[in-house]
Design a protein around this motif. Sequence first.
Motif, short mmCIF file in Angstrom:
data_model
loop_
_atom_site.label_atom_id
_atom_site.label_comp_id
_atom_site.label_asym_id
_atom_site.label_seq_id
_atom_site.Cartn_x
_atom_site.Cartn_y
_atom_site.Cartn_z
N GLU A 66 46.34 41.50 38.69
CA GLU A 66 45.03 41.28 38.10
C GLU A 66 44.12 40.75 39.20
OE1 GLU A 66 42.85 38.60 34.68
OE2 GLU A 66 45.04 38.58 34.82
N VAL A 67 42.91 41.30 39.27
CA VAL A 67 41.96 40.79 40.25
C VAL A 67 41.21 39.64 39.59
CG1 VAL A 67 39.97 41.31 41.69
CG2 VAL A 67 41.73 43.05 41.31
N LEU A 68 41.52 38.42 40.02
CA LEU A 68 40.86 37.25 39.40
C LEU A 68 39.47 37.06 39.97
CD1 LEU A 68 43.71 34.60 39.22
CD2 LEU A 68 42.81 36.01 37.39
N ASP A 69 39.32 37.34 41.24
CA ASP A 69 38.00 37.26 41.86
C ASP A 69 37.96 38.23 43.02
OD1 ASP A 69 35.66 36.55 43.36
OD2 ASP A 69 35.65 34.64 42.31
N GLN A 117 35.33 39.21 45.12
CA GLN A 117 34.69 38.70 46.32
C GLN A 117 35.65 37.85 47.13
OE1 GLN A 117 31.44 36.37 44.66
NE2 GLN A 117 30.13 37.13 46.34
N ASP A 118 36.47 37.11 46.42
CA ASP A 118 37.32 36.11 47.04
C ASP A 118 38.73 36.65 47.32
OD1 ASP A 118 36.99 33.58 47.97
OD2 ASP A 118 37.70 32.57 46.17
N PHE A 137 41.08 37.42 45.35
CA PHE A 137 42.00 36.56 44.62
C PHE A 137 42.77 37.36 43.57
CE2 PHE A 137 41.88 31.82 44.82
CZ PHE A 137 43.13 31.62 44.30
N VAL A 150 38.19 31.50 38.96
CA VAL A 150 39.65 31.67 38.89
C VAL A 150 40.27 30.51 38.11
CG1 VAL A 150 41.73 31.69 40.32
CG2 VAL A 150 39.75 33.05 41.00
N LYS A 167 39.72 31.03 34.41
CA LYS A 167 40.54 32.11 33.86
C LYS A 167 41.97 31.62 33.62
CE LYS A 167 38.19 36.22 35.67
NZ LYS A 167 38.25 37.33 36.63
#
Lengths: 754, 754
Positions: free
Chosen positions: A448-451, A453-454, A456, B490, B493
Amino acid sequence: MNIQPILTNKHLYPYLLKARYGIEKESQRVTKSGELVTTDYPKKLGNRSVHPYIQTDFAETQMELVTPITNSVPELFRWLAAIHDTVYRSMNPQEMLWPMSMPPALPKAEEDIVIAKLDNFEDVLYRRYLAKSYGRRKQMVSGIHFNFEFDDEMVRKMFELQDEYMNYYQFKTDIYLKVTRNYLHYRWLTTYFFGASPLSGPRYFNGHEHPEEPVRSIRNSQYGYKNHEDVKVTYRSIEEYVADIQQMVEEGKLSEEKEFYASVRLRGGKSVADLANKPVRYIELRNIDLDPYQPYGISEEEVEFLHIFMLFLLWTDEGADADDWVEQGEQLNNLIALESPLAQTACYDEAQRLLVEMRGFVEQTNLAVSTEIFDHLEEMLNDPAKTLAGRIYLESQKKSQKELAVQQGLSYYEKAWQAPYQLAGFTNMELSTQILMFDAIQKAVQVEVLDEQDQFLKLTVQKHNEYVKNGNMTSKDTYITPLIMENKTVTKKILQRAGFRVPQGKEFADKKTASLSYEEFRDKGIVVKPKSTNYGLGITVFKEGASEEEYIQAIDTALKEDDAVLVEEFLPGTEYRFFVVGDQVKAILLRVPANVTGDGKHTIKELVDQKNDDPLRGENHRTPLEKIQLGQSEQLVLREQGYKLESVPNKDETIYLRDNSNVSTGGDSIDMTGAFTDDYKKVAVKVAQALGATICGIDMIVTDINLPAKASNVYGIIEANFNPMMHMHCYPYEGKGRRLTMDILKLLYPDFVK
Amino acid sequence: MNIQPILTNKHLYPYLLKARYGIEKESQRVTKSGELVTTDYPKKLGNRSVHPYIQTDFAETQMELVTPITNSVPELFRWLAAIHDTVYRSMNPQEMLWPMSMPPALPKAEEDIVIAKLDNFEDVLYRRYLAKSYGRRKQMVSGIHFNFEFDDEMVRKMFELQDEYMNYYQFKTDIYLKVTRNYLHYRWLTTYFFGASPLSGPRYFNGHEHPEEPVRSIRNSQYGYKNHEDVKVTYRSIEEYVADIQQMVEEGKLSEEKEFYASVRLRGGKSVADLANKPVRYIELRNIDLDPYQPYGISEEEVEFLHIFMLFLLWTDEGADADDWVEQGEQLNNLIALESPLAQTACYDEAQRLLVEMRGFVEQTNLAVSTEIFDHLEEMLNDPAKTLAGRIYLESQKKSQKELAVQQGLSYYEKAWQAPYQLAGFTNMELSTQILMFDAIQKAVQVEVLDEQDQFLKLTVQKHNEYVKNGNMTSKDTYITPLIMENKTVTKKILQRAGFRVPQGKEFADKKTASLSYEEFRDKGIVVKPKSTNYGLGITVFKEGASEEEYIQAIDTALKEDDAVLVEEFLPGTEYRFFVVGDQVKAILLRVPANVTGDGKHTIKELVDQKNDDPLRGENHRTPLEKIQLGQSEQLVLREQGYKLESVPNKDETIYLRDNSNVSTGGDSIDMTGAFTDDYKKVAVKVAQALGATICGIDMIVTDINLPAKASNVYGIIEANFNPMMHMHCYPYEGKGRRLTMDILKLLYPDFVK
């Protein structure tokens, strides 16, 4: 319940176009010339009995690609793209995916259609039953299952705005039931526009009863893969629906619940029985044919239409008798499915009416959707040749349906292999993260892409979550270790005490104190650098020692980059990057400063342009190498060697454009992992251990890689990196790629990723 | 070997003033009125059998303070300061340290001098032997042992510049032997200048043979604590030195090696015998009296003099016969020690000559030392009343030596207790780090400052190293956890999926997209903030919802601070900071925005000045609280309430000067740890666990702390902090201090720190 005033209430406005989507897409594996393969499920893929993204449908050749639940159309397509990319590049490079619902030529002997070789014996038994009950050939058809869930906030707001229901669960279920009944009634509209199975391939019907081709959609007609005639279920209420299915199973008309192949499934819990206690959570539309003109089998436009259609089906009135209403739909759909793809549809007026109503609905609810979508639908309504079935049929007449399929399939295959280091859908993320995601998807690790830009990510295997940033920052390192590495003075103190050779030196916070210490460095090779270096900025190297003036100038240069300056002894030799994971060196890289090699004809500028043309070179860590810049630094380096951009170097002469060897400033990466003996690798691992690091990049100066590391002064440790680039090792300029991302996954899930 | 051309060689220049220093300093514990205490070694201190900093000498009352090896004079004094601070504040607050070498009044019965109650029985036996052999009274004298090591690079360079020695070890040993012989010959010079035991206290001699007081140094005379007459050792060569000591032990003239109480000890390995194989590494000067005018018993000037003296002793020629040369020194020293402190010394001319030579030596070697030091020595030579012994004697005549000692002792005691949150010597470091260092020194954990600017410490217990930054960043947290907390999206979430209530919201990267979403937040209490907040900058709170205009303005404000903005639902209630260590909440703090309370007389500005006068308030995290600023933000907040700086608030009216409650912007800290029930603490611990955190600060909004945490919507998680301030919990504005630093030490060394 009068639903129309509710849906036009302004409080609902922000939520109508929100939804959750998921797609399951089946595709046959074929050779590049369009023959059904005889190979097994690709070995590179992780365990398919738990694979979240890549499953097998009925046959061993039939891949099922499953997206996660997504919150927007673009996100859905990112995942479709990424999973397709992963599947393509995990298969035998001679294989591709068949882009059509109707299968390619089937084997002469039915038994040569190989049932999926699943580990779970029950799964195999179920497929054997299907083979017996429906025949293997019928099972080879492919399609898309489209999972759709209204925004939860929207349903809650609707519940608040009505006063008929007291129970939220019941309300929610009835919302979905209404949409389901209306979908079953009106789904002929999707068959008309998006039906895409006009012709069958060799030996699909194999002498059995078949329609008169071409049609709009074999798959959606009575000749498609359907339950037997005696399977009938009501949609009047959820209780009756559940009861009906359970009764079918009890009576043996269905072997189990999942054999109920309606065009829509109501989804809530794990089994249909759960719907007695839980609300319907989403619906699964199962009647979507593969669109061969789309790389992932469906267009964004089609998904957007389906979303509006779902809202419209909720809005529009339904027939008084649920069963009649559904049954009418059944008839209509079969009728439309079996029409000739180029004929005007019998339901032309009704379709026209529905499109007008839909436009009206969009206006009344202020939906921010483009009118183009309706323009296109109208165009298709008025000109059947523009529907999917029409287009496929027409093109198949010019060549053959097989040729069309191979041509489309090959174009998607080539796209997937074009930049094999990237992961489609996520190319805006850093390359290391893309590669890690590819490996995770391949090996059945949920991502899962949590962030974004980051960089994460959240990874999951069963219930074991791991969080990863930049592909290399994980729970396997401690908080303090990167802080140690970030501080060069601290790093050196620790390494020196652990017995490693580090450049001796001093830290200065101002020019004056640094000047006073000049005597200590007189006549010595030294490096003057900012305490926290970044990409080699502010560093001056004096291999043979510096004059006092040069020394002070270098201090000034470094102080521009940081509050503190290090003056260190210069260690002669070649610098290598050792990438350590756990107690092993997984890769060793030589980095060569940005350079071009002359051909006696072209100028330096032209040679740089040529070198930059390589698709491996890009910008901002989105490609394995970076483009060589021609900025101030490069021009200064050239000038110091007596060159200009317009100079023409001799043949085979190498011209350097940077002093530093970082790949991020256009340097070349050369894999040297195999060239080193174990003793240097052991040194790197021990350095990492002294710093408490699990994943890190050790920069080591080596005098001569052929001298044993035991001898004194044959190596020195320059730096330890807590965010070491991985992609330059995975796809080096020269030498063998080292799949460090897979090493990270193995570190995180040692029992799962092999 | 002609050493003088070597020492004047320019290559040596950078190294001459480098050296390593260490001090062991004994002091008697006394009451604040100067009576020897009868209490045991302070319980707060860690295990003295392994304590690196705080030992016991002969008697239970006799503290021995031991600095680590330091590389500069300022560093030496930082450690002396820090260890003294720790000792003072770990003792009974009614006790202090006696600042003189000669002990305070001793008990009438010799047995009432209690031998140190050490765990190791051999240590006790040795002290019993000493008591028998020399008497307990003699052992009660205190002094300083000064460990001195030339810079290793200096000795190596010297070795390279000579051609007499082939063996470096032998060369190094002979360097120290020469210095030792010369020190033994010339040490009367230090006795003259720095001797500081002119008078004995009651019952020190107790009828035994004693000098005619006053003298310059009882301790350095034949009446001091010395070996018996039959102990004689040669310094001709290291082999003979080792053999002599071993023979003394064999013959029983010494019970063990360490009973050899020469004014200088040659130090190399663990035992004297090691010097046969290893070079002398440093020398220990044992004849330094405590200087009662210095808080730590010795002045920086005296240390600097000793350093120059060591170099000079290496430079200057020695007598032809080593034993004669040392024996002459012995006689001279006793002579000078027993002179009256106010008399001109018999060695006046020789002293004059040595000072002139030393000045010449400094000039020839370009030593960067101030001439003031020699001016002061000459002054003392010409006016004996200005020597230490002279000053003490003169002042003791006006009052008594005891009164002088109590007066000096009390001033050091008061200094140590003045700002009990600080650690002397390290007050430029952040307060949390100072407190942690204090606790470590107290509990026998070895501390090294790896980087001062960066608050980077190395802790060691036996061979177990731990690295700590900012007092709270350790190996007990993982790399990824702070990265999760740094990213608010993050964090939310993860917490939301773990079932915690977090403010619902959305992230926006630009104003336009944010504007389009206004409808979603209409009529709701919201908080608009930069994605990465820092000290509350750029945050706007709309408790009752915002107009579209206000909303867009708030987005603008937040976008000034960061690339991305979060719009979150406003959770009503009070925010508390829960400090979690491991699986426990160790402290809960209520933070109140910067405020003053009116008295009906003073202006806001005056009230702020008054509040800022509190020594607990400072700047940049060097005090438990920060001064209230009167900048733009504060004036804006006042203006919004209709106040100016000149307004005079009513009595008991509280005026807030900030919207945010951060202690770093002048807020008050109120400990609430005891006020919360366990259920809220469990929530905080579970939040930390969901994030994988061991040490963190959880900001929780609580509606009413009396409602059980089980009820829905009584709390919400606002933020998790990976670098939570500790000092505000240790020294709150109101309520009980919570020693979080000790919790950190216990976490790092659970078996050692209790």
